[in-house]
Design an enzyme around this catalytic site. Sequence first.
Site, PDB file in Angstrom:
ATOM      1  N   ASP A 199      51.311   6.129  -8.965  1.00 18.81           N
ATOM      2  CA  ASP A 199      50.939   7.336  -8.236  1.00 18.81           C
ATOM      3  C   ASP A 199      52.192   8.099  -7.818  1.00 18.81           C
ATOM      4  O   ASP A 199      53.275   7.515  -7.692  1.00 18.81           O
ATOM      5  CB  ASP A 199      50.148   6.979  -6.969  1.00 18.81           C
ATOM      6  CG  ASP A 199      48.808   6.334  -7.306  1.00 18.81           C
ATOM      7  OD1 ASP A 199      48.311   6.537  -8.426  1.00 18.81           O
ATOM      8  OD2 ASP A 199      48.270   5.634  -6.424  1.00 18.81           O
TER       9      ASP A 199
HETATM   10  N1  URA Z   1      47.685   1.011  -7.494  1.00 16.54           N
HETATM   11  C1  URA Z   1      47.693   2.134  -6.753  1.00 16.54           C
HETATM   12  O1  URA Z   1      46.838   2.348  -5.921  1.00 16.54           O
HETATM   13  N2  URA Z   1      48.678   3.019  -6.986  1.00 16.54           N
HETATM   14  C2  URA Z   1      49.672   2.838  -7.874  1.00 16.54           C
HETATM   15  O2  URA Z   1      50.553   3.672  -8.020  1.00 16.54           O
HETATM   16  C3  URA Z   1      49.650   1.651  -8.635  1.00 16.54           C
HETATM   17  C4  URA Z   1      48.636   0.748  -8.424  1.00 16.54           C
END
Ligand code: URA
Length: 233
Positions: A105
């Site tokens: 993310d």
């Molecule tokens: N899980 C999440 O919620 N975000 C990420 O960036 C990776 C795994």
Amino acid sequence: MAKMRLDKFLSESSAYSRKEIKILAKTNRIIVDGKCAKSPDEKVDENSIITVKGVPVPYKKFVYLMLNKPRGYLSATEDAHDPVVTSLVPEDLQHYKVFPVGRLDKDTEGLLLLTNDGQFDHALMSPRKEVKKRYFARLDLPAQHEDIEKFASGMFLGDFTAKSALLEITEDPCEVFIEISEGKFHQVKRMCEQVGKKVMFLKRVAIGKLFLDENLSPGQCRELTGNELELLK
Ligand code: URA
């Protein structure tokens, strides 16, 4: 051994453009197997010994990079609004046109691999391979011992049921390590929400047996060593 044009070899293995390679050949700066190359369309192969301006250029088609992704960057190769992780690739490796292996993310930090090898990407990211991804998370509320069981038993998250995951609670119960073997959208954050906690900070620390090099500060990127690549294959 398959033959290829000299300019293909050099443009894949170095930062020289085809135009520059043409000039270098014309000015006698490229040596192939001990002889001066006269033209960029000369045929060579992966084992040819090539030097440009006296510097050896070994053949390299694929690159594998480890990035310590900083927050604020998108796991993409281009975007109209936000900075993208490929802009952090050093200038001398930009010509490989790498892409991120999976996604983190925008606000997640940590280990992100970048490559131009599609098969490598598939082998690591295919859900069937179940490669483990390990995260460090800071939560708004302390994790409870019963959460460990909920993570392990496979949580229903609305649109899918997550596979069994590992939750490790550290000395500070607001700080945990989580290991998942899938990579569904916001998976770690959603699993934590499911047990009533909000993720305040998230960092990926390992993929399979490969751990993030803690000497890389956020935004820094380097090629994987041969041993590190072996850990992933
Ligand atoms: N899980 C999440 O919620 N975000 C990420 O960036 C990776 C795994």
